[in-house]
Design a protein around this motif. Structure first.
Motif, PDB file in Angstrom:
ATOM      1  N   GLU A 179      99.819  17.400  -3.052  1.00  0.00           N
ATOM      2  CA  GLU A 179      99.278  18.670  -2.595  1.00  0.00           C
ATOM      3  C   GLU A 179      99.614  19.731  -3.630  1.00  0.00           C
ATOM      4  O   GLU A 179     100.755  19.827  -4.093  1.00  0.00           O
ATOM      5  CB  GLU A 179      99.871  19.068  -1.242  1.00  0.00           C
ATOM      6  CG  GLU A 179      99.405  18.209  -0.086  1.00  0.00           C
ATOM      7  CD  GLU A 179      99.934  18.724   1.244  1.00  0.00           C
ATOM      8  OE1 GLU A 179     100.751  19.674   1.229  1.00  0.00           O
ATOM      9  OE2 GLU A 179      99.532  18.182   2.288  1.00  0.00           O
ATOM     10  N   LEU A 180      98.626  20.521  -3.974  1.00  0.00           N
ATOM     11  CA  LEU A 180      98.829  21.600  -4.938  1.00  0.00           C
ATOM     12  C   LEU A 180      98.505  22.923  -4.255  1.00  0.00           C
ATOM     13  O   LEU A 180      97.400  23.454  -4.381  1.00  0.00           O
ATOM     14  CB  LEU A 180      97.943  21.387  -6.173  1.00  0.00           C
ATOM     15  CG  LEU A 180      98.183  20.092  -6.949  1.00  0.00           C
ATOM     16  CD1 LEU A 180      97.164  19.945  -8.068  1.00  0.00           C
ATOM     17  CD2 LEU A 180      99.597  20.071  -7.507  1.00  0.00           C
ATOM     18  N   PRO A 181      99.454  23.476  -3.526  1.00  0.00           N
ATOM     19  CA  PRO A 181      99.212  24.765  -2.868  1.00  0.00           C
ATOM     20  C   PRO A 181      99.194  25.902  -3.878  1.00  0.00           C
ATOM     21  O   PRO A 181      99.838  25.832  -4.927  1.00  0.00           O
ATOM     22  CB  PRO A 181     100.398  24.892  -1.907  1.00  0.00           C
ATOM     23  CG  PRO A 181     101.487  24.112  -2.572  1.00  0.00           C
ATOM     24  CD  PRO A 181     100.804  22.965  -3.268  1.00  0.00           C
ATOM     25  N   ASN A 182      98.479  26.937  -3.542  1.00  0.00           N
ATOM     26  CA  ASN A 182      98.373  28.088  -4.431  1.00  0.00           C
ATOM     27  C   ASN A 182      98.253  29.341  -3.579  1.00  0.00           C
ATOM     28  O   ASN A 182      97.226  29.569  -2.928  1.00  0.00           O
ATOM     29  CB  ASN A 182      97.146  27.926  -5.338  1.00  0.00           C
ATOM     30  CG  ASN A 182      97.069  29.001  -6.396  1.00  0.00           C
ATOM     31  OD1 ASN A 182      97.969  29.825  -6.543  1.00  0.00           O
ATOM     32  ND2 ASN A 182      95.968  29.012  -7.135  1.00  0.00           N
ATOM     33  N   ASP A 183      99.323  30.121  -3.549  1.00  0.00           N
ATOM     34  CA  ASP A 183      99.271  31.387  -2.821  1.00  0.00           C
ATOM     35  C   ASP A 183      98.593  32.422  -3.707  1.00  0.00           C
ATOM     36  O   ASP A 183      98.967  32.600  -4.864  1.00  0.00           O
ATOM     37  CB  ASP A 183     100.681  31.865  -2.470  1.00  0.00           C
ATOM     38  CG  ASP A 183     101.356  30.963  -1.450  1.00  0.00           C
ATOM     39  OD1 ASP A 183     100.633  30.327  -0.661  1.00  0.00           O
ATOM     40  OD2 ASP A 183     102.597  30.872  -1.464  1.00  0.00           O
ATOM     41  N   GLN A 184      97.607  33.115  -3.153  1.00  0.00           N
ATOM     42  CA  GLN A 184      96.885  34.091  -3.960  1.00  0.00           C
ATOM     43  C   GLN A 184      96.737  35.415  -3.226  1.00  0.00           C
ATOM     44  O   GLN A 184      96.695  35.478  -1.992  1.00  0.00           O
ATOM     45  CB  GLN A 184      95.515  33.544  -4.367  1.00  0.00           C
ATOM     46  CG  GLN A 184      94.455  33.513  -3.267  1.00  0.00           C
ATOM     47  CD  GLN A 184      93.744  34.843  -3.087  1.00  0.00           C
ATOM     48  OE1 GLN A 184      93.603  35.606  -4.043  1.00  0.00           O
ATOM     49  NE2 GLN A 184      93.310  35.138  -1.867  1.00  0.00           N
ATOM     50  N   ARG A 185      96.661  36.474  -4.012  1.00  0.00           N
ATOM     51  CA  ARG A 185      96.444  37.817  -3.493  1.00  0.00           C
ATOM     52  C   ARG A 185      95.557  38.567  -4.475  1.00  0.00           C
ATOM     53  O   ARG A 185      95.746  38.442  -5.694  1.00  0.00           O
ATOM     54  CB  ARG A 185      97.777  38.531  -3.335  1.00  0.00           C
ATOM     55  CG  ARG A 185      97.704  39.903  -2.640  1.00  0.00           C
ATOM     56  CD  ARG A 185      99.066  40.554  -2.605  1.00  0.00           C
ATOM     57  NE  ARG A 185     100.072  39.670  -2.018  1.00  0.00           N
ATOM     58  CZ  ARG A 185     101.375  39.824  -2.189  1.00  0.00           C
ATOM     59  NH1 ARG A 185     101.837  40.804  -2.948  1.00  0.00           N
ATOM     60  NH2 ARG A 185     102.223  38.985  -1.611  1.00  0.00           N
ATOM     61  N   SER A 222      92.343  40.673  -0.464  1.00  0.00           N
ATOM     62  CA  SER A 222      92.372  39.340   0.135  1.00  0.00           C
ATOM     63  C   SER A 222      93.729  38.708  -0.124  1.00  0.00           C
ATOM     64  O   SER A 222      94.398  38.994  -1.120  1.00  0.00           O
ATOM     65  CB  SER A 222      91.272  38.447  -0.450  1.00  0.00           C
ATOM     66  OG  SER A 222      91.470  38.247  -1.840  1.00  0.00           O
ATOM     67  N   GLU A 223      94.110  37.851   0.805  1.00  0.00           N
ATOM     68  CA  GLU A 223      95.372  37.142   0.683  1.00  0.00           C
ATOM     69  C   GLU A 223      95.235  35.817   1.419  1.00  0.00           C
ATOM     70  O   GLU A 223      94.651  35.760   2.506  1.00  0.00           O
ATOM     71  CB  GLU A 223      96.517  37.960   1.274  1.00  0.00           C
ATOM     72  CG  GLU A 223      97.888  37.334   1.092  1.00  0.00           C
ATOM     73  CD  GLU A 223      99.010  38.274   1.499  1.00  0.00           C
ATOM     74  OE1 GLU A 223     100.186  37.845   1.449  1.00  0.00           O
ATOM     75  OE2 GLU A 223      98.706  39.423   1.871  1.00  0.00           O
ATOM     76  N   GLY A 224      95.755  34.752   0.812  1.00  0.00           N
ATOM     77  CA  GLY A 224      95.631  33.468   1.476  1.00  0.00           C
ATOM     78  C   GLY A 224      96.285  32.353   0.705  1.00  0.00           C
ATOM     79  O   GLY A 224      96.948  32.556  -0.314  1.00  0.00           O
ATOM     80  N   GLU A 225      96.092  31.130   1.225  1.00  0.00           N
ATOM     81  CA  GLU A 225      96.654  29.947   0.603  1.00  0.00           C
ATOM     82  C   GLU A 225      95.528  28.955   0.340  1.00  0.00           C
ATOM     83  O   GLU A 225      94.765  28.613   1.244  1.00  0.00           O
ATOM     84  CB  GLU A 225      97.727  29.309   1.503  1.00  0.00           C
ATOM     85  CG  GLU A 225      98.462  28.165   0.834  1.00  0.00           C
ATOM     86  CD  GLU A 225      99.635  27.675   1.665  1.00  0.00           C
ATOM     87  OE1 GLU A 225     100.595  27.129   1.085  1.00  0.00           O
ATOM     88  OE2 GLU A 225      99.583  27.841   2.897  1.00  0.00           O
ATOM     89  N   GLU A 226      95.438  28.536  -0.919  1.00  0.00           N
ATOM     90  CA  GLU A 226      94.417  27.593  -1.315  1.00  0.00           C
ATOM     91  C   GLU A 226      95.074  26.273  -1.680  1.00  0.00           C
ATOM     92  O   GLU A 226      96.154  26.245  -2.267  1.00  0.00           O
ATOM     93  CB  GLU A 226      93.630  28.143  -2.516  1.00  0.00           C
ATOM     94  CG  GLU A 226      92.974  29.494  -2.213  1.00  0.00           C
ATOM     95  CD  GLU A 226      92.408  30.156  -3.457  1.00  0.00           C
ATOM     96  OE1 GLU A 226      92.663  29.632  -4.567  1.00  0.00           O
ATOM     97  OE2 GLU A 226      91.710  31.168  -3.333  1.00  0.00           O
ATOM     98  N   PHE A 227      94.428  25.171  -1.322  1.00  0.00           N
ATOM     99  CA  PHE A 227      94.981  23.848  -1.579  1.00  0.00           C
ATOM    100  C   PHE A 227      94.004  23.042  -2.421  1.00  0.00           C
ATOM    101  O   PHE A 227      92.781  23.211  -2.329  1.00  0.00           O
ATOM    102  CB  PHE A 227      95.232  23.092  -0.266  1.00  0.00           C
ATOM    103  CG  PHE A 227      96.465  23.513   0.451  1.00  0.00           C
ATOM    104  CD1 PHE A 227      97.677  22.872   0.236  1.00  0.00           C
ATOM    105  CD2 PHE A 227      96.426  24.561   1.366  1.00  0.00           C
ATOM    106  CE1 PHE A 227      98.819  23.260   0.904  1.00  0.00           C
ATOM    107  CE2 PHE A 227      97.558  24.956   2.044  1.00  0.00           C
ATOM    108  CZ  PHE A 227      98.768  24.309   1.817  1.00  0.00           C
ATOM    109  N   LEU A 264     100.691  32.057  -7.180  1.00  0.00           N
ATOM    110  CA  LEU A 264     101.998  31.412  -7.175  1.00  0.00           C
ATOM    111  C   LEU A 264     101.848  29.977  -6.694  1.00  0.00           C
ATOM    112  O   LEU A 264     101.335  29.728  -5.610  1.00  0.00           O
ATOM    113  CB  LEU A 264     102.974  32.159  -6.255  1.00  0.00           C
ATOM    114  CG  LEU A 264     104.304  31.458  -5.957  1.00  0.00           C
ATOM    115  CD1 LEU A 264     105.137  31.321  -7.230  1.00  0.00           C
ATOM    116  CD2 LEU A 264     105.070  32.204  -4.877  1.00  0.00           C
ATOM    117  N   ARG A 265     102.309  29.030  -7.528  1.00  0.00           N
ATOM    118  CA  ARG A 265     102.314  27.622  -7.120  1.00  0.00           C
ATOM    119  C   ARG A 265     103.511  27.308  -6.220  1.00  0.00           C
ATOM    120  O   ARG A 265     103.417  26.556  -5.276  1.00  0.00           O
ATOM    121  CB  ARG A 265     102.378  26.732  -8.363  1.00  0.00           C
ATOM    122  CG  ARG A 265     101.081  26.641  -9.124  1.00  0.00           C
ATOM    123  CD  ARG A 265     100.132  25.685  -8.489  1.00  0.00           C
ATOM    124  NE  ARG A 265      98.983  25.442  -9.343  1.00  0.00           N
ATOM    125  CZ  ARG A 265      97.791  25.159  -8.896  1.00  0.00           C
ATOM    126  NH1 ARG A 265      97.562  25.110  -7.609  1.00  0.00           N
ATOM    127  NH2 ARG A 265      96.800  24.921  -9.721  1.00  0.00           N
TER     128      ARG A 265
END
Length: 789
Positions: free
Chosen positions: A272-278, A292-297, A761-762
């Motif tokens: 799994e490669l999570p990526n927190d983004q804003r 926008s703010e969220g978590e992408e996988f 951020l990973r």
């Protein structure tokens, strides 16, 4: 008086006799495993009875050395950083000459026992036109992919999105085993199916000779995979698990006989490669802001298999046939929460955008190679090769907007991608030593690349999905590159020089079938190269090099389609991009100071038609596309070092500083500016009692300016711990990458009419791994041997 003259005469006769009694010792030092010459290895000669040193020298570019001694009762100590010192005793002289022939050095920690245990520590070798980073069992690499291993290599940085930079610049050509590879392409997950356990070494070539493909303005990074060279059955198995989910099993097997060398690698894993983004997009004219703010996988189940064989027809003719198959199953569950505010910061609307993406990515590669070694000289050879690669992608995505408050933002959207890329490479390389001092190389290469990308976007009208014709098309990309090259190298006593010239013709066509938009390019270019090395003393050498390089726009730079994951921050390609060209110069010095080695360099790159990503804004939507903008001149300083302050401690460091000047304009807007950036990396390794090893790596990358934005700095650390088991046959390893979760990528565009902020951020990755090596039989001498003379 006569007696005094008589004694004087006797003294002169004695001195002349001593002078004439000088004996000569010659030999050639090579790497035991690869058979490649070791440049600048130290050769010390000592008196056999007194043990006192009586002379010494270093090897030249071909690994050769010559030294003289006044007595034949001597012994030699041959050493080079990263290799075990070899002592040669009981030399045999004939007519005052002792030819020791080929002298092989083994890497530190290498064993000749049945078990294929490799060197535990990585080390870097400095050669004329490249640096070789031998990948040991670095703790921070446990369970890591090739991208994470690359980030531990001096001069190389890999950002959070997987983009590889060399000395702070992109445009790097990635090779696998010296050749283009589908597993090192930009499609899919770059190098995603290669793990650290599969890698033998990584070669960094900042100024490649004309023998190499001219692609890559910053240079070439060559990933060399392991291929066992022992008789019998040998292999290794590794099992890794991690948080976030990062699990893999790898198996490497090798079976070698007098005629065949069968090699294979198998791997399966899930990560799994999570990526927190804003992100913030502010329209300073209207005063509205979309944040926008969220978590992408990006979750991947992947399989990898490599099968191949070397068939030794006889001592001088070898045929290699190999194939690679990789298969990825992607799942990308992502969610971003959006907020729209007005000039007074009142919330007008809020909604969530969810993504469900599924994709399959099969990759194939086949290679056939024939190598002919000629009888007259060990380095006289001819290599013919053909490589075929195929990558395809079948992806479907659905995006759903759900209004949480305020203005209605409900909606559904679907995208579909059917993608195929086929590439064929044909090469012939011929190397001919004219004599012991001069070598010439020549060859040709022909590459064909064909891409079809059928892309469609559909919007839901409440009843059914309707295709959007403005965002749906079929993109065809075809490129053919024909190249010829020639190089010549000459070795003087303390000076080695190499010149080369490569000519390449590129024929590129792109076509958007639905709208019938095409772009045809045909250009021919010359790419000269030059390199030299001068040995000032046994401990100091200086190298200088020059090369001209090209960066051809790649598929994703040209492809105008985009993934609407965040439809307020869109990235697209530009079918009209032109190639950029770089002239690269550098001077490097090497110092060997006891247990410390230093490599200090100065370099400059001048690039024309620079490809920069330019962002435009409209109604809070940012669209980023690559453009050719002006020139860039970069001047930099680089320092690499390795030292052993104590028997239980090894410290390696890497520092880079560069100053660059940008000049250019686009549509009446000037992009002239000057800025600098710097980075540093420090790794400390400890050999602890009870067969424990511990290491910690710290890295810092300064903030820097681009043509539009300011990118923030990064400070992060990795650490690892290992316990050896079963007399070194196995090991349990524990590693933490980005210990403090501080590897954050931030950028800001601050203009009069718009403001944009982005943050990614990973996060922290923790891995626990077990590895075990097995094997039998003696070290294989047949294929790897080097003939004398």
């Amino acid at each position: 008086m006569k007696q005094r003259y008589y004694h004087t005469l006797l003294l002169l006769v004695f001195l002349c006799t001593c002078a004439s009694a000088q004996s000569t010792i010659t030999g050639r030092v090579v790497d035991e495993k690869s058979g490649q010459p070791i440049e600048f290895a130290t050769v010390l000669v000592s008196d056999a009875s007194t043990k006192a040193g009586v002379g010494g020298t270093t090897t030249d570019l071909a690994g050769n050395f010559t030294l003289e001694t006044s007595t034949e009762a001597v012994y030699l100590d041959i050493s080079f950083i990263g290799f075990t010192t070899r002592r040669v005793e009981e030399l045999t002289f004939s007519n005052g000459k002792a030819d020791l022939g080929l002298l092989e050095l083994s890497a530190e920690g290498q064993t000749l026992e049945e078990v294929t245990v490799r060197a535990e520590k990585s080390q870097t070798e400095f050669k004329l036109d490249k640096r070789v980073f031998n990948v040991g069992k670095d703790l921070s690499s446990t369970g890591a992919s090739a991208l994470e291993v690359l980030n531990n290599v001096p001069s190389v940085n890999v950002n959070i999105e997987g983009e590889i930079q060399l000395r702070g610049s992109g445009g790097v050509q990635i090779l696998v085993n010296g050749k283009p590879s589908v597993i090192a392409s930009e499609q899919g997950n770059l190098l995603g199916t290669i793990t650290a356990d599969m890698i033998e070494s990584i070669e960094v070539i900042t100024n490649p000779s004309a023998k190499y493909d001219a692609e890559g303005t910053s240079g070439i990074i060559n990933v060399v995979l392991k291929k066992e060279e022992r008789k019998g059955l040998n292999g290794a198995i590794s099992i890794n698990g991690g948080i976030p989910d990062n699990h893999s099993i790898g198996l490497s097997l090798n079976r070698r006989t007098e005629k065949f060398n069968l090699f294979s690698q198998f791997g399966i894993g899930y990560r799994e490669l999570p990526n927190d983004q804003r992100a913030i997009n502010e329209d300073r004219v209207s005063g509205t802001t979309v944040s926008s703010e969220g978590e992408e996988f990006r979750n991947e189940l992947y399989y990898n298999a490599v099968l191949g064989t070397d068939y030794m027809i006889n001592e001088r003719n070898v045929i290699t046939l190999s194939g690679n198959f990789s298969y990825e199953i992607e799942d990308q569950p992502s969610r971003n929460d959006f907020t729209l505010t007005d000039a007074s910061n009142e919330i007008l609307s809020s909604w969530k955008r969810e993504e469900v993406t599924e994709a399959t990515n099969p990759k194939y590669q086949f290679e056939l190679q024939y190598k002919r070694d000629f009888e007259d000289h060990k380095d006289h050879d001819l290599i013919l090769s053909a490589i075929g690669t195929l990558f395809s992608k079948d992806q479907s995505s659905e995006f759903t907007n759900t209004t949480l408050s305020g203005i209605d933002q409900d909606g559904r959207q679907q995208t579909r991608t059917n993608f195929g890329n086929q590439e064929n490479t044909f090469k012939v390389d011929y190397t001919r030593p004219v004599n012991e001092k001069m070598t010439v190389e020549t060859g040709a290469q022909y590459i064909t690349s064909n891409v079809d990308n059928d892309f469609s976007v559909s919007d839901f009208d409440g009843t059914e999905f309707i295709v959007d014709p403005d965002l749906t098309n079929i993109f065809n990309w075809n490129q053919k590159v024909l190249a010829f090259y020639g190089t010549g190298a000459y070795q003087f006593s303390n000076l080695g020089i190499k010149f080369g010239l490569r000519v390449e013709n590129t024929n590129l066509t792109t076509l958007l079938e639905t709208t019938n938009e095409s772009n045809d390019q045909n250009y021919t270019n010359l790419f000269p190269s030059a390199a030299s090395s001068y040995k000032i003393s046994d401990a100091v050498s200086v190298q200088a090099s020059y090369s001209r390089r090209i960066f051809r726009p790649r598929l994703w730079d040209l492809n105008p389609f985009f993934n609407p994951r965040n439809n307020f921050n869109i990235r697209v390609g530009n079918p009209n991009l032109q190639p950029e060209f770089t002239d690269s110069y550098e001077v490097t010095s090497i110092f060997i100071l006891g247990e410390t080695s230093l490599n200090f360099g100065i370099y400059q790159r001048y690039t024309t038609d620079v490809v920069e990503r330019i962002t435009t804004f409209q109604d809070n939507v940012s669209i980023t596309a690559p453009q050719n903008i002006g020139t860039n001149r970069t001047t930099g300083l680089e320092l690499n070092f390795k030292t052993l302050p104590a028997k239980f401690m090894t410290i390696t460091g890497d520092a880079n500083y560069s100053f660059f000047s940008r000049k250019g304009e686009l549509e009446g807007t000037s992009f002239d500016f000057s800025a600098d950036q710097y980075s540093g990396k420090l790794t400390t390794k400890f050999n602890l009692p009870l067969d424990f090893d511990f290491e910690v790596t710290g890295q810092y990358q300064s903030s820097f300016q681009t043509v539009q934005s300011q990118v923030s700095d990064q400070l992060f650390a990795d650490l690892g711990l290992r316990k050896k088991l079963f007399d070194g046959k196995g090991a349990v390893s524990f590693s933490v990458r980005d210990v403090f979760a501080s590897r954050i990528q931030e950028s800001v565009i601050d203009q009069a009419e718009v403001f944009q902020y982005s943050r990614r951020l990973r996060g922290r990755f923790i891995t626990l791994g077990f590895s075990y090596g097995f094997g039998k039989g003696e070290t294989m001498e047949y294929l790897g041997q080097r003939r004398r003379g």
